[in-house]
Design a protein around this motif. Structure first.
Motif, PDB file in Angstrom:
ATOM      1  N   ALA A  24       0.835  -1.205   0.000  1.00 55.83           N
ATOM      2  CA  ALA A  24       0.000   0.000   0.000  1.00 55.83           C
ATOM      3  C   ALA A  24       0.867   1.253   0.000  1.00 55.83           C
ATOM      4  O   ALA A  24       0.571   2.239  -0.696  1.00 55.83           O
ATOM      5  N   ILE A  25       1.947   1.236   0.773  1.00 49.14           N
ATOM      6  CA  ILE A  25       2.866   2.373   0.820  1.00 49.14           C
ATOM      7  C   ILE A  25       3.502   2.603  -0.547  1.00 49.14           C
ATOM      8  O   ILE A  25       3.760   3.742  -0.953  1.00 49.14           O
ATOM      9  N   GLN A  26       3.715   1.521  -1.296  1.00 50.47           N
ATOM     10  CA  GLN A  26       4.323   1.607  -2.620  1.00 50.47           C
ATOM     11  C   GLN A  26       3.295   1.888  -3.717  1.00 50.47           C
ATOM     12  O   GLN A  26       3.607   1.813  -4.899  1.00 50.47           O
ATOM     13  N   ASP A  27       2.050   2.198  -3.329  1.00 48.54           N
ATOM     14  CA  ASP A  27       0.950   2.482  -4.265  1.00 48.54           C
ATOM     15  C   ASP A  27       0.527   1.260  -5.083  1.00 48.54           C
ATOM     16  O   ASP A  27      -0.141   1.413  -6.112  1.00 48.54           O
ATOM     17  N   ASN A  28       0.908   0.089  -4.661  1.00 49.15           N
ATOM     18  CA  ASN A  28       0.496  -1.135  -5.338  1.00 49.15           C
ATOM     19  C   ASN A  28      -0.764  -1.648  -4.643  1.00 49.15           C
ATOM     20  O   ASN A  28      -0.725  -2.596  -3.855  1.00 49.15           O
ATOM     21  N   PHE A  29      -1.896  -1.002  -4.958  1.00 46.13           N
ATOM     22  CA  PHE A  29      -3.144  -1.306  -4.254  1.00 46.13           C
ATOM     23  C   PHE A  29      -3.695  -2.685  -4.608  1.00 46.13           C
ATOM     24  O   PHE A  29      -4.393  -3.291  -3.801  1.00 46.13           O
ATOM     25  N   ILE A  30      -3.398  -3.164  -5.810  1.00 44.41           N
ATOM     26  CA  ILE A  30      -3.938  -4.457  -6.228  1.00 44.41           C
ATOM     27  C   ILE A  30      -3.343  -5.574  -5.379  1.00 44.41           C
ATOM     28  O   ILE A  30      -4.065  -6.404  -4.815  1.00 44.41           O
ATOM     29  N   THR A  31      -2.021  -5.589  -5.276  1.00 45.33           N
ATOM     30  CA  THR A  31      -1.366  -6.620  -4.469  1.00 45.33           C
ATOM     31  C   THR A  31      -1.695  -6.439  -2.991  1.00 45.33           C
ATOM     32  O   THR A  31      -1.892  -7.425  -2.257  1.00 45.33           O
ATOM     33  N   ALA A  32      -1.752  -5.185  -2.543  1.00 43.86           N
ATOM     34  CA  ALA A  32      -2.111  -4.918  -1.146  1.00 43.86           C
ATOM     35  C   ALA A  32      -3.499  -5.480  -0.843  1.00 43.86           C
ATOM     36  O   ALA A  32      -3.716  -6.103   0.209  1.00 43.86           O
ATOM     37  N   SER A  33      -4.435  -5.278  -1.762  1.00 46.69           N
ATOM     38  CA  SER A  33      -5.799  -5.772  -1.566  1.00 46.69           C
ATOM     39  C   SER A  33      -5.830  -7.292  -1.514  1.00 46.69           C
ATOM     40  O   SER A  33      -6.582  -7.883  -0.722  1.00 46.69           O
ATOM     41  N   PHE A  34      -5.004  -7.929  -2.349  1.00 44.61           N
ATOM     42  CA  PHE A  34      -4.948  -9.396  -2.342  1.00 44.61           C
ATOM     43  C   PHE A  34      -4.547  -9.905  -0.963  1.00 44.61           C
ATOM     44  O   PHE A  34      -5.161 -10.841  -0.425  1.00 44.61           O
ATOM     45  N   PHE A  35      -3.530  -9.290  -0.368  1.00 40.42           N
ATOM     46  CA  PHE A  35      -3.074  -9.739   0.949  1.00 40.42           C
ATOM     47  C   PHE A  35      -4.073  -9.363   2.043  1.00 40.42           C
ATOM     48  O   PHE A  35      -4.178 -10.057   3.057  1.00 40.42           O
ATOM     49  N   VAL A  36      -4.819  -8.272   1.848  1.00 44.99           N
ATOM     50  CA  VAL A  36      -5.885  -7.933   2.787  1.00 44.99           C
ATOM     51  C   VAL A  36      -6.973  -9.005   2.746  1.00 44.99           C
ATOM     52  O   VAL A  36      -7.431  -9.494   3.795  1.00 44.99           O
ATOM     53  N   PHE A  37      -7.393  -9.393   1.540  1.00 41.73           N
ATOM     54  CA  PHE A  37      -8.407 -10.439   1.401  1.00 41.73           C
ATOM     55  C   PHE A  37      -7.929 -11.744   2.036  1.00 41.73           C
ATOM     56  O   PHE A  37      -8.687 -12.433   2.721  1.00 41.73           O
ATOM     57  N   LEU A  38      -6.659 -12.071   1.814  1.00 42.15           N
ATOM     58  CA  LEU A  38      -6.097 -13.291   2.378  1.00 42.15           C
ATOM     59  C   LEU A  38      -6.045 -13.208   3.909  1.00 42.15           C
ATOM     60  O   LEU A  38      -6.361 -14.178   4.610  1.00 42.15           O
ATOM     61  N   GLY A  39      -5.683 -12.026   4.423  1.00 33.82           N
ATOM     62  CA  GLY A  39      -5.638 -11.836   5.864  1.00 33.82           C
ATOM     63  C   GLY A  39      -7.013 -11.961   6.496  1.00 33.82           C
ATOM     64  O   GLY A  39      -7.174 -12.585   7.561  1.00 33.82           O
ATOM     65  N   ILE A  40      -8.032 -11.387   5.849  1.00 34.64           N
ATOM     66  CA  ILE A  40      -9.398 -11.479   6.358  1.00 34.64           C
ATOM     67  C   ILE A  40      -9.885 -12.928   6.316  1.00 34.64           C
ATOM     68  O   ILE A  40     -10.634 -13.378   7.200  1.00 34.64           O
ATOM     69  N   PHE A  41      -9.451 -13.672   5.300  1.00 34.79           N
ATOM     70  CA  PHE A  41      -9.780 -15.106   5.218  1.00 34.79           C
ATOM     71  C   PHE A  41      -9.244 -15.836   6.444  1.00 34.79           C
ATOM     72  O   PHE A  41      -9.960 -16.605   7.097  1.00 34.79           O
ATOM     73  N   PHE A  42      -7.987 -15.591   6.780  1.00 33.12           N
ATOM     74  CA  PHE A  42      -7.394 -16.224   7.969  1.00 33.12           C
ATOM     75  C   PHE A  42      -8.082 -15.727   9.243  1.00 33.12           C
ATOM     76  O   PHE A  42      -8.251 -16.484  10.202  1.00 33.12           O
ATOM     77  N   ASP A  43      -8.483 -14.450   9.256  1.00 33.32           N
ATOM     78  CA  ASP A  43      -9.154 -13.874  10.416  1.00 33.32           C
ATOM     79  C   ASP A  43     -10.491 -14.570  10.675  1.00 33.32           C
ATOM     80  O   ASP A  43     -10.875 -14.790  11.832  1.00 33.32           O
ATOM     81  N   PHE A  44     -11.187 -14.911   9.606  1.00 36.81           N
ATOM     82  CA  PHE A  44     -12.475 -15.610   9.757  1.00 36.81           C
ATOM     83  C   PHE A  44     -12.270 -17.020  10.299  1.00 36.81           C
ATOM     84  O   PHE A  44     -12.972 -17.469  11.205  1.00 36.81           O
TER      85      PHE A  44
END
Length: 248
Positions: A24-44
């Motif tokens: 996200a800091i590097q403005d790569n929102f697509i990859t950042a979003s992928f890891f957010v989705f993956l993190g939320i998956f593990f959170d569930f």
């Protein structure tokens, strides 16, 4: 051994969130979003695993909130900061190499985009309050941080994959982003009872709202793709309010 499985999933959530911060800091929102989705998956599934294995613990509760603070607290704040920075025509980056930018005055730090970090502060307050609230076992009081994160990270995804001058004009309007930031902070800590996607049994009678919501989510995602996410969040709030009225 089994008591460590939920905590391992929680740590994977934290790892994904940390990687998402870097992108996200590097403005790569697509990859950042992928890891957010993956993190939320593990959170569930960390909570699901803890309940199924009957190994719920105070340590797991605290660790879960710490992981969520990164994945669903820091990341959306950074994404909103970056989006607001785009509206004031700033690169929001440090020019030159590290050795040439060691003083505070050498950094280009616009004030307006910092409002985005209010989401991080509101998320921290919500997570701390959640840990102290013994009522929120089968429902949420206020919008859960993962849902709020999905709402925020969906904005750059909509611009990237559903490119529309009209939609992009709305998303990159500073007043829209400021309003969304304050709305996000309010919803995170609002005294609104929202249903949780936790199934005690699989009967339709006791889980009608959940089943209908999941079905509508699938339809919306197929038809609207990433633009469905803000609609789903709104639908979640509306259905929760109607479910509360029906219950009463």
């Amino acid at each position: 051994m089994k008591q460590h499985i939920p905590n391992a999933l929680t740590l994977l959530n934290l790892l994904c969130g940390s990687i998402a911060v870097i992108f996200a800091i590097q403005d790569n929102f697509i990859t950042a979003s992928f890891f957010v989705f993956l993190g939320i998956f593990f959170d569930f599934f960390d909570g699901f695993a803890a309940r199924k294995l009957n190994v719920q613990s105070e340590l797991g509760l605290q660790l879960d909130s710490l992981a969520d603070m990164v994945t669903s607290g820091l990341v959306p704040g950074i994404v909103m900061y970056k989006l607001l920075a785009l509206t004031v025509n700033t690169s929001n980056t440090v020019d030159g190499d590290w050795s040439s930018n060691t003083g505070w005055l050498d950094f280009d730090l616009p004030i307006l985009p910092l409002l985005g970090l209010l989401i991080t502060l509101a998320s921290a307050y919500r997570l701390a309050n959640f840990n102290l609230d013994t009522e929120q076992q089968n429902f949420f009081k206020g919008l859960p941080t993962p849902a709020n994160t999905l709402l925020i990270v969906s904005l750059p995804l909509i611009m990237e994959f559903q490119d529309s001058d009209f939609i992009n004009g709305i998303i990159l309007n500073k007043w829209f982003l400021i309003g969304l930031t304050f709305l996000s902070c309010y919803l995170l800590n609002a005294n609104i009872k929202l249903f949780a996607l936790k199934f005690k049994d699989w009967s339709f009678k006791t889980n009608a709202t959940r089943y209908i919501f999941i079905l509508l989510c699938i339809v919306l995602l197929i038809t609207l793709q990433f633009a469905a996410i803000p609609t789903i969040i709104l639908l979640y709030i509306i259905m929760s309010v109607l479910d509360n009225l029906t219950t009463k």
